[in-house]
Design a protein around this motif. Sequence first.
Motif, mmCIF file in Angstrom:
data_model
loop_
_atom_site.group_PDB
_atom_site.id
_atom_site.type_symbol
_atom_site.label_atom_id
_atom_site.label_comp_id
_atom_site.label_asym_id
_atom_site.label_seq_id
_atom_site.Cartn_x
_atom_site.Cartn_y
_atom_site.Cartn_z
ATOM 1 N N ALA A 19 0.828 -1.216 0.000
ATOM 2 C CA ALA A 19 0.000 0.000 0.000
ATOM 3 C C ALA A 19 0.856 1.258 0.000
ATOM 4 O O ALA A 19 2.018 1.247 0.427
ATOM 5 N N ASP A 20 0.264 2.351 -0.482
ATOM 6 C CA ASP A 20 0.910 3.657 -0.361
ATOM 7 C C ASP A 20 0.931 4.065 1.104
ATOM 8 O O ASP A 20 0.071 3.669 1.892
ATOM 9 N N ALA A 21 1.905 4.890 1.487
ATOM 10 C CA ALA A 21 2.054 5.290 2.884
ATOM 11 C C ALA A 21 0.782 5.920 3.429
ATOM 12 O O ALA A 21 0.420 5.707 4.593
ATOM 13 N N GLU A 22 0.072 6.692 2.591
ATOM 14 C CA GLU A 22 -1.139 7.370 3.047
ATOM 15 C C GLU A 22 -2.253 6.388 3.389
ATOM 16 O O GLU A 22 -3.146 6.697 4.174
ATOM 17 N N GLU A 23 -2.219 5.201 2.791
ATOM 18 C CA GLU A 23 -3.275 4.221 2.996
ATOM 19 C C GLU A 23 -2.963 3.244 4.121
ATOM 20 O O GLU A 23 -3.854 2.547 4.616
ATOM 21 N N ILE A 24 -1.699 3.158 4.522
ATOM 22 C CA ILE A 24 -1.286 2.125 5.479
ATOM 23 C C ILE A 24 -2.044 2.189 6.802
ATOM 24 O O ILE A 24 -2.540 1.156 7.274
ATOM 25 N N PRO A 25 -2.179 3.362 7.460
ATOM 26 C CA PRO A 25 -2.864 3.359 8.767
ATOM 27 C C PRO A 25 -4.279 2.795 8.718
ATOM 28 O O PRO A 25 -4.659 1.982 9.561
ATOM 29 N N ARG A 26 -5.069 3.219 7.729
ATOM 30 C CA ARG A 26 -6.449 2.754 7.633
ATOM 31 C C ARG A 26 -6.507 1.241 7.399
ATOM 32 O O ARG A 26 -7.286 0.527 8.040
ATOM 33 N N LEU A 27 -5.677 0.744 6.496
ATOM 34 C CA LEU A 27 -5.705 -0.676 6.168
ATOM 35 C C LEU A 27 -5.175 -1.529 7.313
ATOM 36 O O LEU A 27 -5.707 -2.612 7.587
ATOM 37 N N VAL A 28 -4.138 -1.057 7.981
ATOM 38 C CA VAL A 28 -3.604 -1.794 9.129
ATOM 39 C C VAL A 28 -4.632 -1.830 10.250
ATOM 40 O O VAL A 28 -4.839 -2.864 10.896
ATOM 41 N N CYS A 29 -5.288 -0.709 10.496
ATOM 42 C CA CYS A 29 -6.299 -0.637 11.552
ATOM 43 C C CYS A 29 -7.415 -1.643 11.295
ATOM 44 O O CYS A 29 -7.843 -2.369 12.198
ATOM 45 N N ALA A 30 -7.880 -1.715 10.069
ATOM 46 C CA ALA A 30 -8.938 -2.660 9.715
ATOM 47 C C ALA A 30 -8.462 -4.099 9.859
ATOM 48 O O ALA A 30 -9.199 -4.966 10.354
ATOM 49 N N ALA A 31 -7.224 -4.371 9.440
ATOM 50 C CA ALA A 31 -6.687 -5.731 9.529
ATOM 51 C C ALA A 31 -6.559 -6.188 10.972
ATOM 52 O O ALA A 31 -6.888 -7.335 11.309
ATOM 53 N N VAL A 32 -6.101 -5.309 11.836
ATOM 54 C CA VAL A 32 -5.932 -5.658 13.245
ATOM 55 C C VAL A 32 -7.281 -5.913 13.909
ATOM 56 O O VAL A 32 -7.456 -6.898 14.642
#
Length: 237
Positions: A19-32
């Motif tokens: 993922a692009d850096a801007e997308e990482i927090p949202r995607l990581v949060c959902a995955a966790v």
Amino acid sequence: MTSKAAETARLVAKVAADADAEEIPRLVCAAVSEGLGVDGATLSLLTDTPSRQLLAASDDDALLLEEIQFTVLEGPCLTAANRGETVAVDDLRHDVTPWPLFGASVRERLPHIASVYALPLFFGDYVLGSVDLLARRAHALDARELEQAEDVAEAVSVALMSTRDMLLSGGEPPAWEPEEIVRAHWFDTARAVGALASRQGIAPEDALARMRAEAFRTGTSLADITADILRDPPRDP
């Protein structure tokens, strides 16, 4: 590591790689949140601004949990980051918490949330930030599951490094959603603290304390107090 935790860690690593850096927090949060079987999660970083940097919240409940801690300046997430230790609140409805303002606010505003777990995010020996997990059921994670969640937190720390570098090297507020809350946590709060400190001739930490006190006294969010200070003409809290 259990298969559930191992799969979550692998998914977090894949997000960081793809993922692009801007997308990482949202995607990581959902995955966790999904991978660990809880009802929500937030991610935040420690920075040199007057507050932590909110990166992502999985839903409105998670966002409100973060807003409460941001306003009252206490809670499991702050304790986990300050001590570098995992903090478990297994039963918010019945247990007495060590954070009186946080406990009272959560019971009033999030009565359906029964447990919260906060895990520090490390980069070497340095605490990078923290992740909050919240659930509608008490004792959502047992001791073994919480230990496995700490392994997932290690993968999250690695995944967020590019995000941290982007934040610390840039002068613009990030464009993550919800934009107005992210701005309040990252960009606008620091500006408002500086403005209030200059206007009243006080230290920045005292200015932030006054803003938080006003938010708690009036029942408004710190984001609203921030916007009020920055409004032209401003009005001191």
